[in-house]
Write an enzyme that holds these catalytic residues in place. Structure first.
Site, PDB file in Angstrom:
ATOM      1  N   GLY A  34      36.319  -9.001 -14.049  1.00 41.70           N
ATOM      2  CA  GLY A  34      37.770  -9.177 -14.106  1.00 41.70           C
ATOM      3  C   GLY A  34      38.447  -7.819 -14.045  1.00 41.70           C
ATOM      4  N   LEU A  35      39.763  -7.862 -13.893  1.00 40.61           N
ATOM      5  CA  LEU A  35      40.552  -6.623 -13.803  1.00 40.61           C
ATOM      6  C   LEU A  35      40.425  -5.790 -15.075  1.00 40.61           C
ATOM      7  CD1 LEU A  35      43.848  -8.173 -12.372  1.00 40.61           C
ATOM      8  CD2 LEU A  35      42.272  -6.647 -11.132  1.00 40.61           C
ATOM      9  N   SER A  36      40.745  -4.522 -14.960  1.00 41.88           N
ATOM     10  CA  SER A  36      40.825  -3.671 -16.150  1.00 41.88           C
ATOM     11  C   SER A  36      41.907  -4.248 -17.063  1.00 41.88           C
ATOM     12  CB  SER A  36      41.199  -2.250 -15.718  1.00 41.88           C
ATOM     13  OG  SER A  36      41.306  -1.431 -16.846  1.00 41.88           O
ATOM     14  N   SER A  38      41.719  -7.110 -18.553  1.00 41.88           N
ATOM     15  CA  SER A  38      41.717  -8.580 -18.573  1.00 41.88           C
ATOM     16  C   SER A  38      41.107  -9.107 -19.878  1.00 41.88           C
ATOM     17  CB  SER A  38      40.951  -9.135 -17.362  1.00 41.88           C
ATOM     18  OG  SER A  38      39.617  -8.668 -17.352  1.00 41.88           O
ATOM     19  N   LYS A  40      37.499  -8.207 -20.811  1.00 39.99           N
ATOM     20  CA  LYS A  40      36.032  -8.271 -20.716  1.00 39.99           C
ATOM     21  C   LYS A  40      35.363  -7.701 -21.969  1.00 39.99           C
ATOM     22  CE  LYS A  40      35.995  -5.772 -16.980  1.00 39.99           C
ATOM     23  NZ  LYS A  40      37.445  -5.575 -16.894  1.00 39.99           N
ATOM     24  N   SER A 108      33.331  -4.899 -11.713  1.00 38.46           N
ATOM     25  CA  SER A 108      32.524  -5.417 -10.585  1.00 38.46           C
ATOM     26  C   SER A 108      33.389  -6.183  -9.576  1.00 38.46           C
ATOM     27  CB  SER A 108      31.344  -6.267 -11.074  1.00 38.46           C
ATOM     28  OG  SER A 108      31.666  -7.148 -12.116  1.00 38.46           O
TER      29      SER A 108
HETATM   30  N1  LIG Z   1      42.502 -13.985 -24.878  1.00 38.18           N
HETATM   31  C1  LIG Z   1      42.239 -12.678 -24.844  1.00 38.18           C
HETATM   32  N2  LIG Z   1      40.997 -12.263 -24.523  1.00 38.18           N
HETATM   33  C2  LIG Z   1      40.711 -10.951 -24.462  1.00 38.18           C
HETATM   34  N3  LIG Z   1      41.570  -9.956 -24.716  1.00 38.18           N
HETATM   35  C3  LIG Z   1      42.831 -10.301 -25.034  1.00 38.18           C
HETATM   36  C4  LIG Z   1      43.220 -11.661 -25.103  1.00 38.18           C
HETATM   37  N4  LIG Z   1      44.519 -11.709 -25.442  1.00 38.18           N
HETATM   38  C5  LIG Z   1      44.916 -10.440 -25.575  1.00 38.18           C
HETATM   39  N5  LIG Z   1      43.914  -9.571 -25.342  1.00 38.18           N
HETATM   40  C6  LIG Z   1      44.019  -8.103 -25.404  1.00 38.18           C
HETATM   41  O1  LIG Z   1      43.842  -7.581 -24.088  1.00 38.18           O
HETATM   42  C7  LIG Z   1      43.189  -6.300 -24.125  1.00 38.18           C
HETATM   43  C8  LIG Z   1      41.942  -6.376 -23.247  1.00 38.18           C
HETATM   44  O2  LIG Z   1      41.320  -5.116 -23.215  1.00 38.18           O
HETATM   45  P1  LIG Z   1      39.775  -4.912 -22.887  1.00 38.18           P
HETATM   46  O3  LIG Z   1      38.974  -5.925 -23.594  1.00 38.18           O
HETATM   47  O4  LIG Z   1      39.482  -3.468 -23.132  1.00 38.18           O
HETATM   48  O5  LIG Z   1      39.779  -5.244 -21.328  1.00 38.18           O
HETATM   49  P2  LIG Z   1      38.677  -4.845 -20.214  1.00 38.18           P
HETATM   50  O6  LIG Z   1      37.399  -4.549 -20.911  1.00 38.18           O
HETATM   51  O7  LIG Z   1      38.624  -6.066 -19.341  1.00 38.18           O
HETATM   52  O8  LIG Z   1      39.251  -3.676 -19.499  1.00 38.18           O
HETATM   53  C9  LIG Z   1      42.870  -6.012 -25.581  1.00 38.18           C
HETATM   54  O9  LIG Z   1      43.854  -5.171 -26.111  1.00 38.18           O
HETATM   55  C10 LIG Z   1      42.923  -7.418 -26.217  1.00 38.18           C
HETATM   56  O10 LIG Z   1      43.263  -7.366 -27.588  1.00 38.18           O
HETATM   57 MG   LIG Z   2      36.150  -2.835 -20.878  1.00 39.57          MG
END
Ligand SMILES: Nc1ncnc2c1ncn2[C@@H]1O[C@H](COP(=O)(O)OP(=O)(O)O)[C@@H](O)[C@H]1O
Ligand SMILES: [Mg+2]
Length: 206
Positions: A34-36, A38, A40, A108
């Site tokens: 998924g997007l940055s 999102s 993950k 990815s």
């Molecule tokens: N349902 C949800 N699932 C995951 N993250 C969420 C959700 N709702 C809000 N968020 C917030 O979105 C952000 C996602 O960041 P992160 O997990 O680092 O994303 P990624 O690893 O995809 O870049 C976090 O600050 C998280 O608290």
């Molecule tokens: Mg991440």
């Protein structure tokens, strides 16, 4: 390059089946894409916490951690991203062969690269999870301030801004993080593992 003609797969007496029997679980990889921003890392971390608390052996491979070590020689061009994903796929395969439930948390962005990883696993063991979230929401969250930097031109090849993201065509699971809570997303993934008998149902009886 090695010479494939002179390479033979060595069989070992302690094998995957024995390790899985010992652990009481079946190895697989939960491939989060998924997007940055999102969600993950957040979701992978929560899934791992829940599994760990129930005695399931896991390992989480997360974006920056791998880029700081094994893949520190790689950048963000399409070619380097491809090699990044290929290596993560191979590392995941070793962990899955150890009997672990592996979680990977990498953007990815290319369908073809994810398909190549899928092909190195047995049927059913590669579980692609689309962490769905609109770009606008990811950009608003911007947990690491990276979208801001990309918009200012300080980061090049940033997925969603000046590099593409190709959503999965046939993901095993999709979670929409703009609509579901972290807990709901994590539970959906765990239910899949129970239903497909990667972890035994009795670990989930309270
Ligand atoms: N349902 C949800 N699932 C995951 N993250 C969420 C959700 N709702 C809000 N968020 C917030 O979105 C952000 C996602 O960041 P992160 O997990 O680092 O994303 P990624 O690893 O995809 O870049 C976090 O600050 C998280 O608290
Ligand atoms: Mg991440």
């Amino acid at each position: 390059m090695g010479e494939p003609n002179n390479l033979y797969k060595q069989q070992t007496s302690v094998n995957r089946e024995k390790r899985e029997l010992m652990l009481g679980q079946r190895g697989c990889v939960l491939w989060l894409t998924g997007l940055s921003g999102s969600g993950k890392s957040t979701i992978a971390n929560r899934v791992e916490e829940i599994l760990h608390s129930r005695g399931v052996l896991t390992y989480l491979l997360d974006g920056d951690n791998v880029r700081l070590g094994l893949n520190k020689d790689l950048g963000f061009s399409a070619k380097d991203r491809q090699e990044n994903i290929r290596r993560i796929g191979e590392v995941s395969r070793l962990f899955v062969d150890s009997g672990l439930i592996v979680l990977t948390s990498f953007i990815s962005p290319y369908e073809e690269d994810r398909q190549s990883v899928r092909r190195i696993f047995n049927d059913g063991e590669f579980i692609e999870i689309y962490i769905r979230c609109d770009l606008a929401v990811c950009e608003q969250r911007d947990p690491k301030g990276l979208y801001q930097k990309a918009r200012n031109g300080e980061i090049k090849n940033f997925t969603g801004i000046d590099a593409p993201y190709q959503p999965p065509i046939t993901p095993e699971i999709t979670v929409d993080t703009a609509k579901l809570t972290v807990e709901e997303c994590a539970n959906k993934i765990i239910e899949y593992l129970v239903e497909h008998q990667f972890i035994s149902r009795n670990k989930w009886r309270d």
